[in-house]
Design a protein around this motif. Structure first.
Motif, PDB file in Angstrom:
ATOM      1  N   THR A  53       0.828  -1.204   0.000  1.00 58.59           N
ATOM      2  CA  THR A  53       0.000   0.000   0.000  1.00 58.59           C
ATOM      3  C   THR A  53       0.856   1.246   0.000  1.00 58.59           C
ATOM      4  O   THR A  53       2.076   1.197   0.205  1.00 58.59           O
ATOM      5  CB  THR A  53      -0.908   0.016   1.238  1.00 58.59           C
ATOM      6  OG1 THR A  53      -0.119   0.259   2.415  1.00 58.59           O
ATOM      7  CG2 THR A  53      -1.643  -1.300   1.400  1.00 58.59           C
ATOM      8  N   ASN A  54       0.195   2.377  -0.198  1.00 58.64           N
ATOM      9  CA  ASN A  54       0.904   3.645  -0.243  1.00 58.64           C
ATOM     10  C   ASN A  54       1.566   3.992   1.096  1.00 58.64           C
ATOM     11  O   ASN A  54       2.486   4.813   1.146  1.00 58.64           O
ATOM     12  CB  ASN A  54      -0.052   4.768  -0.660  1.00 58.64           C
ATOM     13  CG  ASN A  54      -1.245   4.883   0.279  1.00 58.64           C
ATOM     14  OD1 ASN A  54      -1.673   3.904   0.873  1.00 58.64           O
ATOM     15  ND2 ASN A  54      -1.771   6.080   0.408  1.00 58.64           N
ATOM     16  N   LYS A  55       1.128   3.391   2.172  1.00 63.57           N
ATOM     17  CA  LYS A  55       1.710   3.662   3.486  1.00 63.57           C
ATOM     18  C   LYS A  55       2.876   2.736   3.818  1.00 63.57           C
ATOM     19  O   LYS A  55       3.376   2.744   4.943  1.00 63.57           O
ATOM     20  CB  LYS A  55       0.639   3.534   4.567  1.00 63.57           C
ATOM     21  CG  LYS A  55      -0.432   4.629   4.472  1.00 63.57           C
ATOM     22  CD  LYS A  55      -1.390   4.543   5.646  1.00 63.57           C
ATOM     23  CE  LYS A  55      -2.412   5.676   5.588  1.00 63.57           C
ATOM     24  NZ  LYS A  55      -3.357   5.629   6.735  1.00 63.57           N
ATOM     25  N   GLY A  56       3.289   1.933   2.852  1.00 62.28           N
ATOM     26  CA  GLY A  56       4.447   1.082   3.058  1.00 62.28           C
ATOM     27  C   GLY A  56       4.156  -0.216   3.778  1.00 62.28           C
ATOM     28  O   GLY A  56       5.082  -0.897   4.232  1.00 62.28           O
ATOM     29  N   ARG A  57       2.867  -0.601   3.884  1.00 62.91           N
ATOM     30  CA  ARG A  57       2.499  -1.854   4.531  1.00 62.91           C
ATOM     31  C   ARG A  57       2.405  -2.975   3.494  1.00 62.91           C
ATOM     32  O   ARG A  57       2.132  -2.729   2.315  1.00 62.91           O
ATOM     33  CB  ARG A  57       1.154  -1.720   5.247  1.00 62.91           C
ATOM     34  CG  ARG A  57       1.109  -0.643   6.306  1.00 62.91           C
ATOM     35  CD  ARG A  57       1.733  -1.085   7.593  1.00 62.91           C
ATOM     36  NE  ARG A  57       0.950  -2.088   8.270  1.00 62.91           N
ATOM     37  CZ  ARG A  57       1.359  -2.727   9.379  1.00 62.91           C
ATOM     38  NH1 ARG A  57       2.543  -2.466   9.877  1.00 62.91           N
ATOM     39  NH2 ARG A  57       0.588  -3.628   9.952  1.00 62.91           N
ATOM     40  N   ALA A  58       2.635  -4.190   3.961  1.00 63.86           N
ATOM     41  CA  ALA A  58       2.545  -5.358   3.084  1.00 63.86           C
ATOM     42  C   ALA A  58       1.522  -6.328   3.648  1.00 63.86           C
ATOM     43  O   ALA A  58       1.509  -6.608   4.855  1.00 63.86           O
ATOM     44  CB  ALA A  58       3.905  -6.043   2.952  1.00 63.86           C
ATOM     45  N   TYR A  59       0.667  -6.847   2.782  1.00 68.97           N
ATOM     46  CA  TYR A  59      -0.337  -7.835   3.142  1.00 68.97           C
ATOM     47  C   TYR A  59      -0.141  -9.070   2.261  1.00 68.97           C
ATOM     48  O   TYR A  59       0.601  -9.040   1.274  1.00 68.97           O
ATOM     49  CB  TYR A  59      -1.749  -7.275   2.988  1.00 68.97           C
ATOM     50  CG  TYR A  59      -2.009  -6.073   3.863  1.00 68.97           C
ATOM     51  CD1 TYR A  59      -2.522  -6.216   5.132  1.00 68.97           C
ATOM     52  CD2 TYR A  59      -1.722  -4.781   3.404  1.00 68.97           C
ATOM     53  CE1 TYR A  59      -2.766  -5.116   5.941  1.00 68.97           C
ATOM     54  CE2 TYR A  59      -1.952  -3.677   4.208  1.00 68.97           C
ATOM     55  CZ  TYR A  59      -2.477  -3.850   5.477  1.00 68.97           C
ATOM     56  OH  TYR A  59      -2.697  -2.759   6.262  1.00 68.97           O
ATOM     57  N   TRP A  60      -0.876 -10.112   2.575  1.00 66.82           N
ATOM     58  CA  TRP A  60      -0.597 -11.422   1.961  1.00 66.82           C
ATOM     59  C   TRP A  60      -1.895 -12.163   1.728  1.00 66.82           C
ATOM     60  O   TRP A  60      -2.777 -12.172   2.579  1.00 66.82           O
ATOM     61  CB  TRP A  60       0.275 -12.171   2.949  1.00 66.82           C
ATOM     62  CG  TRP A  60       0.928 -13.443   2.521  1.00 66.82           C
ATOM     63  CD1 TRP A  60       2.203 -13.583   2.098  1.00 66.82           C
ATOM     64  CD2 TRP A  60       0.373 -14.756   2.560  1.00 66.82           C
ATOM     65  NE1 TRP A  60       2.477 -14.905   1.860  1.00 66.82           N
ATOM     66  CE2 TRP A  60       1.363 -15.648   2.143  1.00 66.82           C
ATOM     67  CE3 TRP A  60      -0.872 -15.270   2.889  1.00 66.82           C
ATOM     68  CZ2 TRP A  60       1.160 -17.015   2.039  1.00 66.82           C
ATOM     69  CZ3 TRP A  60      -1.086 -16.629   2.791  1.00 66.82           C
ATOM     70  CH2 TRP A  60      -0.066 -17.488   2.368  1.00 66.82           C
ATOM     71  N   ASN A  76       5.141  -3.943   8.309  1.00 67.56           N
ATOM     72  CA  ASN A  76       5.784  -2.755   7.761  1.00 67.56           C
ATOM     73  C   ASN A  76       6.825  -3.189   6.739  1.00 67.56           C
ATOM     74  O   ASN A  76       7.822  -3.813   7.098  1.00 67.56           O
ATOM     75  CB  ASN A  76       6.456  -1.945   8.869  1.00 67.56           C
ATOM     76  CG  ASN A  76       5.457  -1.229   9.734  1.00 67.56           C
ATOM     77  OD1 ASN A  76       4.408  -0.833   9.249  1.00 67.56           O
ATOM     78  ND2 ASN A  76       5.775  -1.051  11.009  1.00 67.56           N
ATOM     79  N   ALA A  77       6.585  -2.871   5.484  1.00 63.89           N
ATOM     80  CA  ALA A  77       7.542  -3.239   4.445  1.00 63.89           C
ATOM     81  C   ALA A  77       8.679  -2.227   4.362  1.00 63.89           C
ATOM     82  O   ALA A  77       9.842  -2.590   4.295  1.00 63.89           O
ATOM     83  CB  ALA A  77       6.835  -3.344   3.098  1.00 63.89           C
ATOM     84  N   ILE A  78       8.331  -0.954   4.375  1.00 63.22           N
ATOM     85  CA  ILE A  78       9.329   0.106   4.262  1.00 63.22           C
ATOM     86  C   ILE A  78       8.905   1.254   5.160  1.00 63.22           C
ATOM     87  O   ILE A  78       7.723   1.551   5.305  1.00 63.22           O
ATOM     88  CB  ILE A  78       9.467   0.580   2.791  1.00 63.22           C
ATOM     89  CG1 ILE A  78      10.556   1.637   2.663  1.00 63.22           C
ATOM     90  CG2 ILE A  78       8.147   1.055   2.231  1.00 63.22           C
ATOM     91  CD1 ILE A  78      10.865   2.019   1.216  1.00 63.22           C
ATOM     92  N   SER A  79       9.892   1.873   5.787  1.00 62.96           N
ATOM     93  CA  SER A  79       9.618   3.015   6.661  1.00 62.96           C
ATOM     94  C   SER A  79       9.603   4.288   5.814  1.00 62.96           C
ATOM     95  O   SER A  79      10.532   4.551   5.048  1.00 62.96           O
ATOM     96  CB  SER A  79      10.687   3.112   7.748  1.00 62.96           C
ATOM     97  OG  SER A  79      10.473   4.226   8.559  1.00 62.96           O
ATOM     98  N   ARG A  97      13.592  -5.671   6.433  1.00 62.95           N
ATOM     99  CA  ARG A  97      12.217  -5.203   6.295  1.00 62.95           C
ATOM    100  C   ARG A  97      11.945  -4.091   7.308  1.00 62.95           C
ATOM    101  O   ARG A  97      12.369  -4.161   8.455  1.00 62.95           O
ATOM    102  CB  ARG A  97      11.257  -6.358   6.533  1.00 62.95           C
ATOM    103  CG  ARG A  97       9.888  -6.154   5.932  1.00 62.95           C
ATOM    104  CD  ARG A  97       8.971  -7.295   6.274  1.00 62.95           C
ATOM    105  NE  ARG A  97       8.611  -7.286   7.691  1.00 62.95           N
ATOM    106  CZ  ARG A  97       8.427  -8.364   8.423  1.00 62.95           C
ATOM    107  NH1 ARG A  97       8.615  -9.548   7.896  1.00 62.95           N
ATOM    108  NH2 ARG A  97       8.087  -8.267   9.688  1.00 62.95           N
ATOM    109  N   GLY A  98      11.235  -3.068   6.864  1.00 60.29           N
ATOM    110  CA  GLY A  98      10.897  -1.962   7.743  1.00 60.29           C
ATOM    111  C   GLY A  98      11.950  -0.869   7.771  1.00 60.29           C
ATOM    112  O   GLY A  98      11.815   0.101   8.522  1.00 60.29           O
ATOM    113  N   THR A  99      13.011  -0.962   6.968  1.00 54.44           N
ATOM    114  CA  THR A  99      14.036   0.084   6.928  1.00 54.44           C
ATOM    115  C   THR A  99      13.612   1.203   5.981  1.00 54.44           C
ATOM    116  O   THR A  99      12.642   1.080   5.240  1.00 54.44           O
ATOM    117  CB  THR A  99      15.382  -0.499   6.474  1.00 54.44           C
ATOM    118  OG1 THR A  99      15.195  -1.175   5.213  1.00 54.44           O
ATOM    119  CG2 THR A  99      15.902  -1.496   7.495  1.00 54.44           C
ATOM    120  N   HIS A 100      14.369   2.271   6.003  1.00 58.50           N
ATOM    121  CA  HIS A 100      13.995   3.472   5.257  1.00 58.50           C
ATOM    122  C   HIS A 100      14.439   3.416   3.807  1.00 58.50           C
ATOM    123  O   HIS A 100      13.710   3.796   2.901  1.00 58.50           O
ATOM    124  CB  HIS A 100      14.602   4.701   5.945  1.00 58.50           C
ATOM    125  CG  HIS A 100      14.165   5.999   5.347  1.00 58.50           C
ATOM    126  ND1 HIS A 100      14.821   6.591   4.291  1.00 58.50           N
ATOM    127  CD2 HIS A 100      13.144   6.824   5.652  1.00 58.50           C
ATOM    128  CE1 HIS A 100      14.211   7.728   3.968  1.00 58.50           C
ATOM    129  NE2 HIS A 100      13.203   7.902   4.790  1.00 58.50           N
TER     130      HIS A 100
END
Length: 899
Positions: free
Chosen positions: A560-567, A638-641, A727-730
């Protein structure tokens, strides 16, 4: 002592102590006298009193049934002074073959049904003890169990039943006490009998050994117990969870229409409520593909679920398992009373308690028989003396004035006691015949042997064990039956997958967030001589935003645009018609407010040399190993910060060679410069004036990425020039943006494709990838588009083949579909040609490139071939169900300026 004489704190302490004592007494009363069964006979007091009352009433198997009201009244009046409804429910349940594996009562009339119907009023039904119930009271009259006073001490009742049937194990039980509860599963009599046999002969057997005999619960309604882990826990610790599934099959008629047939349902599931739940799911559109539900049950369960012609039966069935009681979990908790104290029992404990109880029953029954035999032998010995001295005995009796004088004289003359002398006096003359004297001698010899045998039984434990096993074997031979519940393998989503054919599907996501899948054959054209275009099958779906192909077994990573990942899984998506709309993607992934899907990445396996590249609106890029996303959570991860004013634009799955992957891993921080060189600045200045670098024929490396911006800049660099992060880094800077500019696309350049750009004012152009010079990551890049007031900024940039369709959508809803090759190839910093004529005040909102069937099939085949070569990592699909919490597995944010 009065309250005034006691200090306040001491008085409070006395009250607390008194409350604790009262509550403890109440708790123990509930535990012992109402809620928990005795481990020896498996009965709570109310069950025991019902059976004993029927025994005393003579309502036994070989007699006629009597009104249930009579039985209930007798139980209440004599032994159980509580509500009649509780007693009648207990009586009715012991007659229900869907509640007890081996019913103990024969019921005549309506005793309820598996649909949840209540039994008829007790005045209408009749009952009696059946043969299995009679086994529970066998040898009760031989003083085999302790008796205790009833509630008013006017009668006695047994504190436990002899229980020739191992009722606790074969029928199970449930109950809720104060602070504790029990839930014991029913089992197969043959298996339990074999286990008792083995343990009695070898007490050193372990729980693991006994599991060779007792395979698992055997529910009266059959069904399938999935997996052995929960069963093993229950048998070795006393507590475990067993997943139970209905027995189903999928039938397909000659017209290709399928139906699901349910023939067995899990234990204690209300069939009528189950059918209603399925209907509610269909009505609420939570389960798709069902057209009709029929309950065709008679004596056996048969539920027919008709499916729509295009529905996949396995998918519908899996959804029903997930959302209905076609699949339940039976929590085993083997809590029972041992010596009037609650104890959690393992399988071995349950069997051993029963063995010990039966040995005690046999011991007491033997003692009873011995006492009776010895008493009779004592009388026979006196009678023998009388027959051997008959003339003298007759003379003594004739000369006595009274019976008492005769008894006294006999006792004195022959050294007899009161009982023996009374038997001689009572003896009739007919017993003095020769035949009767012979019978007396035979009985004497028989009694001598019987007494010796009974004493031997009491002296030798092995003989008592043999008697117990002999009786148990007789019960098993007469009443044992085949197992009803199948013990299957453990189930998870991978097992569900095995039921679903692996097929290539086309996945579409509309701009409104509707997702669907269709077989790729749907789009193959029947037209003469032309290529099949994916877009040709979309009909009214011209608002499609993403389109790609994936196997039904593939995973979909949703970003998503907020950097979250779903499955989610492809087969969980609805299979729609070509002109269908699909279903909102929020039904499959838990998007939060303000989240929008920016990218969906199909993945066949999590492993190998694959990585995900992320691009944000502010020009930040990040690279992560695909394996990091193999264990997502239901609430997403959180995929990306992202910075507060940034958002995710695109995610690209990149498959590398081993050499490229190692080079990427070894990328040095010293090579990650972000400043433009003087030559690059000069070149950019020249390009503004219209001079281009002519290297269109330069070969395209396999691992080139491109970031394209709204204001016409593009930076091209190999993926190996920056290292992978957690995962979750900037991430790090991918392109240096001018003020007011932003990234709109991330491309993985493919040989043979062109870089297609569409502008806000409706202009488009295609450029050769080789014309984009490879620059340093983090530089300003080179010109991709000469942005002017005439053409406007770029709104769409992608790598497309010549046979792609292009759908352009304006902000006012105008839609046009054109061939990609209708836009001519120009230099990378040209303005392009008009692709769509806009109305006054309108502008291009977005565009989508649709590949041809041939291209997408080729890409799918290449992806499958690549993924098949890698060794996948274990994927914990259950985690998306079990964990609803926030993602805590987040690596620290990196500062792109420091890198």
């Amino acid at each position: 002592m009065s309250e005034e004489m006691v200090p306040g704190t001491q008085f409070k302490s006395l009250i607390e102590q008194d409350m604790q004592d009262c509550y403890l007494r109440y708790s123990m009363s509930v535990i012992v006298a109402r809620a928990l069964p005795d481990a020896r006979d498996g009965f709570k007091p109310v069950h025991r009193r019902v059976m004993y009352s029927m025994h005393k009433l003579g309502v036994v198997p070989n007699k006629s049934t009597v009104k249930s009201a009579r039985i209930v009244g007798d139980v209440i009046g004599k032994y159980h002074p509580h509500g009649d409804s509780a007693v009648y429910e207990t009586l009715a349940r012991m007659a229900q073959d869907f509640s007890l594996r081996y019913p103990l009562v024969f019921g005549q009339g309506n005793f309820g049904s598996i649909d949840g119907d209540s039994p008829a009023a007790m005045r209408y039904t009749e009952a009696k003890m059946n043969n299995m119930g009679a086994l529970m009271l066998e040898d009760l009259e031989k003083d085999t169990v302790d008796m205790g006073p009833n509630y008013d001490e006017s009668l006695e009742e047994p504190l436990v039943l002899p229980s020739a049937l191992p009722n606790m194990i074969v029928n199970g039980t449930s109950g809720i006490a104060v602070g504790m509860a029990t839930n014991m599963a029913p089992h197969n009599l043959r298996e339990v009998g074999a286990a008792i046999h083995a343990l009695a002969e070898n007490p050193d057997l372990t729980g693991e050994d006994l599991m060779e005999y007792v395979k698992g619960p055997d529910f009266p309604t059959g069904a399938i117990a999935c997996g052995r882990a929960g069963i093993r826990d229950a048998y070795l610790t006393g507590h475990g969870r067993v997943r139970v599934r209905a027995r189903t099959e999928i039938e397909t008629d000659s017209k290709g229409k399928s139906r699901i047939i349910v023939t067995e349902i899990p234990y204690m599931v209300n069939k009528a409520e189950l059918c209603k739940k399925i209907a509610d799911l269909v009505r609420d559109k939570r389960v798709d593909g069902i057209t009709d539900i029929r309950d065709e049950s008679s004596r056996d369960v048969r539920i027919v679920i008709e499916l729509r012609r295009d529905a996949v039966g396995e998918v519908v069935l899996n959804n029903l398992f997930k959302y209905t009681q076609l699949q339940t979990t039976f929590s085993i908790y083997n809590l029972a009373l041992v010596n009037n104290l609650p104890k959690l029992l393992t399988l071995k404990d349950l069997l051993q308690v029963y063995i010990d109880h039966r040995l005690e029953v046999i011991t007491r029954a033997t003692q009873f028989d011995l006492k009776k035999a010895e008493a009779r032998l004592h009388i026979i010995e006196g009678l023998r003396i009388a027959t051997q001295n008959i003339d003298e005995v007759v003379q003594i009796i004739r000369n006595s004035k009274s019976t008492e004088d005769a008894k006294q004289a006999l006792q004195t003359r022959f050294n007899l006691d009161e009982i023996q002398s009374q038997a001689i006096v009572d003896m009739r003359l007919a017993q003095l015949t020769g035949l009767n004297i012979e019978k007396l001698e035979a009985e004497y010899n028989e009694l001598i042997a019987t007494v010796a045998d009974l004493k031997d039984i009491l002296e030798k434990r092995e003989r008592r064990i043999a008697i117990m096993l002999q009786k148990l074997d007789a019960v098993v031979d007469k009443y044992g039956d085949d197992r009803r519940t199948t013990i299957g393998e453990a189930i998870d989503d991978s097992d569900d997958e095995d039921l679903i054919a692996e097929e290539e599907q086309v996945i579409t996501l509309s701009r409104e967030g509707y997702i669907r899948r269709l077989p790729i054959d749907t789009f193959k054209t029947q037209s003469r001589g032309g290529k099949g275009i994916i877009g040709a099958g979309l009909k009214d779906e011209d608002d499609v935003e993403q389109i790609f192909t994936a196997s039904t077994h593939s995973y979909l990573l949703v970003f998503t645009n907020k950097g979250r990942a779903y499955w989610t899984k492809v087969y969980r998506l609805p299979e729609g018609a070509r002109n269908g709309k699909g279903r909102p993607i929020v039904n499959f992934v838990g998007l939060t407010d303000g989240e929008k899907v920016q990218a969906i990445v199909p993945v066949r396996k999590f492993g190998g040399y694959f990585c995900l590249v992320f691009a944000t609106k502010k020009g930040i890029i990040n690279k992560m190993d695909l394996k990091l996303f193999s264990r997502p959570r239901k609430a997403g991860v959180n995929a990306i910060s992202l910075d507060e004013d940034d958002e995710l634009v695109k995610v690209q799955l990149v498959g590398l060679t081993e050499e490229e992957f190692k080079a990427s891993e070894a990328a040095s921080e010293l090579d990650l410069g972000e400043e433009d060189s003087a030559a690059e600045v000069a070149e950019n200045a020249e390009e503004v004036e219209g001079e281009e670098v002519n290297d269109e024929n330069r070969p395209i490396p396999h691992d080139l990425l491109m970031l394209a911006t709204k204001n016409g800049q593009a930076v091209t660099f190999p993926i190996s020039c920056f290292r992978a992060m957690g995962r979750g880094t900037h991430g790090v800077r991918g392109i240096k943006l001018a003020e007011g500019d932003e990234v709109i696309s991330l491309l993985w350049l493919k040989a043979g494709n062109k870089v297609l750009t569409i502008t806000e004012k409706g202009y488009g152009k295609r450029s050769e990838p080789g014309s984009y010079r490879i620059t340093r990551r983090g530089s300003k890049g080179v010109k991709n588009l000469n942005v002017t007031d005439k053409v406007g900024p770029a709104v769409f940039v992608d790598s497309v083949a010549d046979d792609y369709d292009l759908i352009i959508t304006t902000k006012e809803g105008q839609v046009i579909r054109i061939k990609a090759d209708s836009i001519r190839v120009t230099g990378r910093n040209a303005q392009g040609v008009k692709a769509i004529t806009l109305r006054d005040g309108d502008s291009v909102g977005d565009a989508t490139a649709l590949p041809s069937v041939e291209d997408i099939e080729q890409d799918s085949a290449e992806a499958k071939e690549t993924f098949d070569k890698v060794e996948g990592v274990e994927v914990d699909d259950d985690s998306i169900v079990k964990n609803d919490g926030e993602d805590n597995d987040v690596m620290p944010k990196e500062n792109p300026e420091e890198v």
